[in-house]
Design an enzyme around this catalytic site. Structure first.
Site, mmCIF file in Angstrom:
data_model
loop_
_atom_site.group_PDB
_atom_site.id
_atom_site.type_symbol
_atom_site.label_atom_id
_atom_site.label_comp_id
_atom_site.label_asym_id
_atom_site.label_seq_id
_atom_site.Cartn_x
_atom_site.Cartn_y
_atom_site.Cartn_z
ATOM 1 N N ASN A 1 -13.912 -0.194 -7.556
ATOM 2 C CA ASN A 1 -14.987 0.745 -7.233
ATOM 3 C C ASN A 1 -15.679 1.351 -8.446
ATOM 4 O OD1 ASN A 1 -14.175 0.359 -4.567
ATOM 5 N ND2 ASN A 1 -12.825 2.133 -4.610
ATOM 6 N N HIS B 1 -3.876 6.042 3.234
ATOM 7 C CA HIS B 1 -4.610 4.838 2.849
ATOM 8 C C HIS B 1 -4.043 3.578 3.497
ATOM 9 C CE1 HIS B 1 -5.978 1.633 0.057
ATOM 10 N NE2 HIS B 1 -6.993 2.428 -0.210
ATOM 11 N N SER C 1 -11.416 -0.982 -1.146
ATOM 12 C CA SER C 1 -10.131 -0.923 -0.444
ATOM 13 C C SER C 1 -10.291 -1.194 1.041
ATOM 14 C CB SER C 1 -9.496 0.462 -0.619
ATOM 15 O OG SER C 1 -8.912 0.617 -1.876
ATOM 16 N N ASP D 1 0.834 -1.192 0.000
ATOM 17 C CA ASP D 1 0.000 0.000 0.000
ATOM 18 C C ASP D 1 0.872 1.246 0.000
ATOM 19 O OD1 ASP D 1 -2.356 1.803 0.736
ATOM 20 O OD2 ASP D 1 -3.295 -0.164 0.909
#
Length: 494
Positions: free
Chosen positions: A337, A233, A424, A191
């Site tokens: 998404n 994130h 996510s 990430d």
């Protein structure tokens, strides 16, 4: 915050203040190559003019050290620079400023050693070539880090557990009555970096096994390299997996397992193929048990096997994922998404996302990677009412399981907490469940862990929506059902 990040289908923030904070995503599971009657995907030529520093991935015909050395020689003979070699999988990362590099490196390879070569982005390499005079990547201060020593047992509940509806949905709160997970289990968070000084994470950070891959795909173990810079994130994802039970804030799905930060997201928000290859190889080399992948590999939302550059990059990532699996690593990934049916691909208007997108026809030989690669558990996102989140991708035969993804409370850099939404956020719930499964089934292979994850999920029927095809047992929205942490620690234990 880079304005570039808001263009990509990404994590959806639950508040206006966080609406554009991150660019990360995910996708589905392996598909067959396109049928003969499917259209050829629209070509997206990648220009490589003389003088522009470009990055390439090269796949050796055979994945062994000898063939890899032949590819390295061909790179140098064609006027390129070897940035990183992965002889375990026969993949080489190379840089070149020559327009003819792709053709020359194939022509000059001894024994036809180069199976495929592809440019990995449509723009020049911003970070430069490692070891050259190019400016170094910007890193944050290392702060306080833990080597992952066992934490003291905390109180029965943490202050904000009552706000974690997501943990109740997957029965993690009940699973914790059995175990919080084993310290032997290591989860790699591929990430944007993890805030190692966050009070809810610092006890679980394994600094020795953390690294950054954003320096052109070459691992960097400098302690500051794998910390977050422009995005929170990765810190949010890490908290969902393993925020500690310590009387502070929240509790993760597996609050006693260890976390390794594997930074694969550049400061501009891109996850190029060479970064992803490095991330999976690092996870395998360090014998991690689980990885979470809440992103898609840039610059293409879908990589098509009938386009040479895209096919070569996809093959390199596929090899890295497969090799990490052989080392015992099981991977979870977000479904994406775009509210897209991953089982029936038709068009893509978002790629390439690092330059000018092209409206293109695609087919089922086009894959969202790494999540549509074999051996990856693909996760769709749910709301608090167990409905498929409006943004979540779906697809019969693609989604493995579903998990909470909307308004998820988790850790944020600087010791804070944030509500974020997106697939996510769903994927790390499943990474946490896989960590619990590895705790109770330490000898299980990655394939066995995914089979248990699917088998122990709670079946959920389709709503009245014609897009949701399949049965209650396995359908386009929920896959095999909602991930179940309680069964992970009780069913067939031992």
């Amino acid at each position: 915050m880079s304005p570039r990040l808001s263009r990509r289908p990404a994590t959806l923030a639950a508040t206006a203040a966080l609406a554009l904070t991150t660019s990360l995503l995910g996708a589905g599971l392996a598909q067959a190559s396109p049928a003969a009657d499917q259209p050829t995907s629209t070509p997206v030529p990648i220009a490589t003019p003389d003088g522009m520093l470009m990055s390439y991935l090269l796949n050796a015909k055979h994945a062994n050290p000898g063939q890899t050395r032949l590819v390295e020689r061909a790179v140098r003979a064609a006027g390129g620079t070897v940035v990183q070699s992965w002889p375990e999988i026969g993949v080489v990362v190379a840089h070149s400023t020559r327009s003819a590099f792709r053709a020359d490196v194939v022509r000059l390879a001894e024994g036809h050693a180069v199976e495929s070569v592809g440019a990995t982005r449509t723009v020049a390499v911003k970070e430069g070539t490692p070891g050259s005079s190019a400016p170094a990547a910007r890193h944050a201060s290392a702060g306080q880090m833990s080597t992952g020593d066992a934490q003291d047992a905390g109180p029965a509940t943490d202050p904000r557990e009552s706000e974690q509806w997501d943990m109740a949905m997957i029965k993690a709160d009940r699973a914790h009555q059995v175990t919080d997970g084993s310290r032997r289990v290591l989860v790699g968070v591929l990430d944007s970096g993890i805030d190692a000084s966050h009070p809810d994470l610092k006890a679980n950070i394994d600094a020795a096994d953390s690294a950054s891959c954003i320096d052109a795909g070459k691992p960097d173990t400098t302690p500051s390299s794998w910390l977050p810079t422009t995005s929170g994130h990765g810190t949010h994802v890490a908290g969902t997996i393993a925020a500690a039970r310590n009387g502070i804030g929240i509790v993760g799905v597996a609050p006693n397992v260890r976390l390794a930060s594997v930074k694969v997201v550049s400061d501009d928000g891109y996850i190029y193929p060479e970064y992803a290859v490095c991330g999976f190889m690092w996870a395998g080399l360090k014998h991690m048990d689980v990885t979470n992948n809440s992103y898609y590999v840039d610059p293409f939302q879908f990589y098509c096997d009938d386009q040479p550059d895209q096919a070569a990059a996809m093959e390199a990532v596929r090899r890295a994922v497969a090799w990490s699996e052989k080392q015992g690593v099981v991977s979870a990934a977000a479904a994406g998404n775009s509210n897209y049916d991953l089982a029936h691909k038709t068009t893509d208007t978002t790629s390439p996302d690092d330059s000018t997108p092209v409206a293109r026809t695609i087919n089922n030989g086009c894959h969202d990677i790494p999540t549509e690669l074999p051996g990856v558990a693909t996760v769709s996102a749910l709301t608090q009412t167990t409905d498929k989140a409006s943004y979540s991708n779906f697809g019969e035969g693609v989604i493995d399981v579903a998990a909470p993804g909307s308004r998820i409370l988790s850790t944020w850099p600087g010791g804070g907490y944030a509500l974020l939404s997106g697939t996510s956020m769903a994927s790390p719930h499943v990474a946490g469940v896989l960590a619990l499964l590895k705790t109770t089934h330490p000898e299980a292979t990655p394939a066995q862990l995914i089979a248990m994850l699917r088998g122990e999920a709670d079946d959920h029927a389709c709503p009245t929506d014609t897009r949701c095809t399949g049965s209650t047992d396995d359908n386009a929205f929920y896959g095999e059902g909602i991930a179940d942490a309680l069964d992970a620690v009780t069913a067939h234990a031992g």
